[in-house]
Scaffold this motif. Structure first.
Motif, mmCIF file in Angstrom:
data_model
loop_
_atom_site.group_PDB
_atom_site.id
_atom_site.type_symbol
_atom_site.label_atom_id
_atom_site.label_comp_id
_atom_site.label_asym_id
_atom_site.label_seq_id
_atom_site.Cartn_x
_atom_site.Cartn_y
_atom_site.Cartn_z
ATOM 1 N N GLU A 43 46.484 43.116 53.428
ATOM 2 C CA GLU A 43 46.404 41.880 54.167
ATOM 3 C C GLU A 43 48.016 41.623 54.510
ATOM 4 O O GLU A 43 48.893 41.520 53.551
ATOM 5 N N TYR A 44 48.240 41.094 55.666
ATOM 6 C CA TYR A 44 49.706 41.002 56.061
ATOM 7 C C TYR A 44 49.718 39.564 56.418
ATOM 8 O O TYR A 44 48.888 39.024 57.023
ATOM 9 N N GLN A 45 51.086 39.183 56.736
ATOM 10 C CA GLN A 45 51.378 37.798 57.112
ATOM 11 C C GLN A 45 52.392 37.585 58.090
ATOM 12 O O GLN A 45 53.214 38.769 58.143
ATOM 13 N N ASP A 46 52.409 36.798 58.797
ATOM 14 C CA ASP A 46 53.577 36.365 59.637
ATOM 15 C C ASP A 46 54.833 36.770 58.775
ATOM 16 O O ASP A 46 55.071 36.315 57.749
ATOM 17 N N GLU A 47 56.088 37.192 59.720
ATOM 18 C CA GLU A 47 57.328 37.490 59.022
ATOM 19 C C GLU A 47 57.888 36.274 58.516
ATOM 20 O O GLU A 47 57.814 35.028 59.417
ATOM 21 N N ARG A 48 58.434 36.242 57.251
ATOM 22 C CA ARG A 48 58.926 34.764 56.827
ATOM 23 C C ARG A 48 60.608 34.891 56.607
ATOM 24 O O ARG A 48 61.052 35.739 57.112
ATOM 25 N N ASP A 49 60.886 33.662 56.024
ATOM 26 C CA ASP A 49 62.541 33.674 56.055
ATOM 27 C C ASP A 49 63.178 33.736 57.304
ATOM 28 O O ASP A 49 64.377 34.084 57.237
ATOM 29 N N GLN A 50 62.748 33.140 58.290
ATOM 30 C CA GLN A 50 63.412 33.143 59.548
ATOM 31 C C GLN A 50 64.022 31.950 59.671
ATOM 32 O O GLN A 50 63.542 30.738 58.886
ATOM 33 N N GLU A 51 64.966 31.671 60.432
ATOM 34 C CA GLU A 51 65.585 30.340 60.712
ATOM 35 C C GLU A 51 65.324 29.719 62.119
ATOM 36 O O GLU A 51 65.255 30.345 63.080
ATOM 37 N N ILE A 52 65.210 28.357 61.958
ATOM 38 C CA ILE A 52 64.845 27.425 63.211
ATOM 39 C C ILE A 52 65.831 26.594 63.198
ATOM 40 O O ILE A 52 65.930 25.798 62.232
ATOM 41 N N ILE A 53 66.635 26.267 64.112
ATOM 42 C CA ILE A 53 67.786 25.305 64.342
ATOM 43 C C ILE A 53 67.210 24.309 65.655
ATOM 44 O O ILE A 53 67.262 24.829 66.549
ATOM 45 N N PHE A 54 67.200 23.031 65.167
ATOM 46 C CA PHE A 54 66.967 21.956 66.105
ATOM 47 C C PHE A 54 68.414 21.401 66.493
ATOM 48 O O PHE A 54 68.967 21.082 65.915
ATOM 49 N N LEU A 55 68.547 21.655 67.841
ATOM 50 C CA LEU A 55 69.647 20.929 68.684
ATOM 51 C C LEU A 55 69.262 19.853 69.207
ATOM 52 O O LEU A 55 68.566 19.613 70.288
ATOM 53 N N LEU A 56 69.582 18.491 68.658
ATOM 54 C CA LEU A 56 69.158 17.451 68.980
ATOM 55 C C LEU A 56 69.786 16.507 69.639
ATOM 56 O O LEU A 56 71.107 16.116 69.537
ATOM 57 N N ASP A 57 69.425 16.265 71.025
ATOM 58 C CA ASP A 57 70.170 15.326 71.891
ATOM 59 C C ASP A 57 70.178 14.134 71.511
ATOM 60 O O ASP A 57 69.209 13.224 71.392
ATOM 61 N N CYS A 58 71.480 13.199 71.433
ATOM 62 C CA CYS A 58 71.567 11.933 70.738
ATOM 63 C C CYS A 58 72.069 10.931 71.956
ATOM 64 O O CYS A 58 72.834 9.922 71.496
ATOM 65 N N GLY A 59 72.103 11.435 73.364
ATOM 66 C CA GLY A 59 72.653 10.798 74.124
ATOM 67 C C GLY A 59 71.966 9.661 74.917
ATOM 68 O O GLY A 59 70.892 9.268 74.285
ATOM 69 N N ARG A 60 72.658 9.257 75.748
ATOM 70 C CA ARG A 60 72.202 7.754 76.439
ATOM 71 C C ARG A 60 70.795 7.744 76.989
ATOM 72 O O ARG A 60 69.924 7.047 76.953
#
Length: 442
Positions: free
Chosen positions: A232-249
């Motif tokens: 049984e296999y699973q989706d690849e783990r240990d990947q990275e997700i970076i949120f680039l969050l806009d804090c502008g007006r």
């Protein structure tokens, strides 16, 4: 001490009767002297009563109070704040109770009036609804205690200053913690695509099930166990997700009770929770007003770390510079990651946004999550009844078309898009992430 409403009314009556006595001296001089004596007698009695009441009611010995509330509050979620008052003195107290509520909360149910007998304790509640994230500082419990004859009121401060942290609405996350990832997605109403083939990471051996491919069968384990065993296999783990969050007006625009920025934070937290449950690491970088950042974190406790990092973040009045944000992220993030840009896209951003996306795409997989303004949909759906409405309709339609062309241009550059209303962005974001995960593109 201050005069009570009762004492003020009595003094007003005394002033009005003084005018009546003065009129009697003119119209009925024969009886004016007797009326004047009665008035002076009444005023003397009132003065004496006020002085005695002041002397006996100036202290509220034995009165104590405390406040109980959750240390962590969720934005927009009603909470019951408990006030407990105890009269350890020897006389009954007539009280009007209120609280020094922080400006970050909207409250209802105050003030509370109560009669507190000696050695009696009363528990009361009021409702507080957080309307702004951050640190909320409660002051003292304010009590107006009446004197024995209710001629005076004394202000008493009870309890102590207390703090509470107001987080984004994390109750949705806490309700999902006992569910598996698949159950979580079904609970949220996210459509799950059928996986093509198997995942990349080995998970476990199990008994063969009808429908398993021949490639999954572990022949060595099957021979040892005398029955068919599948990998049984699973989706690849240990990947990275970076949120680039806009804090502008632009993120200060409101959709319902929450701003676009608050909706974006809710979507960020829910999608980050799903990613962490999948074994991926989640990071954050803010731009346009705030330069807060968090390197990718994973494992138990990561979502709490993320919550504590963003609970007091707010949008500012700065312009959103996408190119500068991309350069800053590239300088910090060397490993390939899924970069999710959470922003409110408009057509005038075309040149800056496409340049930033193109720059990021050289090293990372890029997703642009666009918050669509509900006001535009309402404008286009509104009936055109006069010339002004026709102008507004035409302007709105032109804006939507130009925005659509920008999104098509991004899509043509192989940029992943999640375009949704602010209140629906969390589902769109999670579903898009899950599709990428299942497809193996991530």
């Amino acid at each position: 001490m201050k005069p009570s409403p009762l004492l003020i009314r009595l003094l007003l009556i005394a002033c009005a009767s003084a005018l009546a006595v003065s009129a009697a001296r003119i119209w009925w001089p024969g009886i004016a002297g007797g009326i004047a004596k009665l008035w002076w007698t009444g005023l003397a009695l009132l003065t004496l009563a006020a002085l005695l009441d002041f002397a006996t009611g100036r202290h509220c010995r034995g009165l104590s109070g405390r406040r109980e509330h959750p240390g962590n509050l969720a934005l927009g979620v009603d909470e019951a704040i408990q006030l407990t008052l105890f009269n350890g003195g020897s006389r009954p107290l007539s009280l009007q109770v209120t609280d020094q509520v922080p400006a970050e909360l909207r409250w209802a149910g105050l003030p509370v009036r109560m009669q507190l007998n000696p050695q009696q304790e009363i528990v009361t509640h009021y409702t507080a609804t957080p309307v702004r994230r951050g640190l909320a500082a409660f002051g003292y419990i304010e009590v107006l205690a009446s004197s024995p004859w209710n001629l005076w009121q004394r202000k008493v401060l009870l309890g102590e200053n207390q703090d509470a942290k107001i987080y984004p609405n994390f109750l949705g996350i806490s309700s999902l913690q006992a569910l598996s990832t698949e159950q979580t997605l079904r609970y949220m109403g996210v459509h799950q695509q059928q996986r093509r083939g198997e995942g990349l990471d080995f998970r476990q051996l199990r008994e063969y099930r009808r429908g398993d491919s021949q490639r999954q069968i572990d022949w060595r384990a099957s021979a040892r166990m005398q029955k068919l065993i599948s990998r049984e296999y699973q989706d690849e783990r240990d990947q990275e997700i970076i949120f680039l969050l806009d804090c502008g007006r632009r993120m200060r625009a409101r959709d319902g009770d929450l701003s676009h920025f608050d909706h974006a934070l809710n979507a960020l937290l829910l999608s980050a929770y799903v990613a962490i449950r999948q074994g991926d690491a989640v990071g954050l970088q803010c731009f346009a007003g705030s330069h807060s950042s968090l390197p990718p974190v994973k494992g138990e406790g990561s979502i709490n770390l993320l919550l504590n990092h963003v609970y007091d973040l707010h949008s500012g009045t700065a312009h959103s510079d996408y190119t500068a944000a991309a350069e800053q992220l590239l300088a910090r993030q060397q490993r390939r990651a899924l970069v999710i840009l959470l922003t409110n896209v408009r057509d005038e951003d075309s040149e800056d946004l496409t340049a930033a996306v193109q720059q990021l795409s050289r090293h990372h997989l890029v997703m642009v999550a666009c918050l669509r303004e509900r006001a535009l949909d309402e404008l286009l759906e509104a009936p055109v009844v006069d010339f002004d409405a026709a102008l507004m309709h035409s302007a709105g339609k032109d804006f939507v078309q130009r925005r659509g062309r920008l999104l098509q241009e991004l899509k043509a550059r192989n940029t992943i898009l999640a375009d949704a209303l602010p209140s629906e962005m969390h589902m769109s974001l999670v579903e898009t992430y899950w599709q990428l995960k299942r497809s193996g593109k991530l």
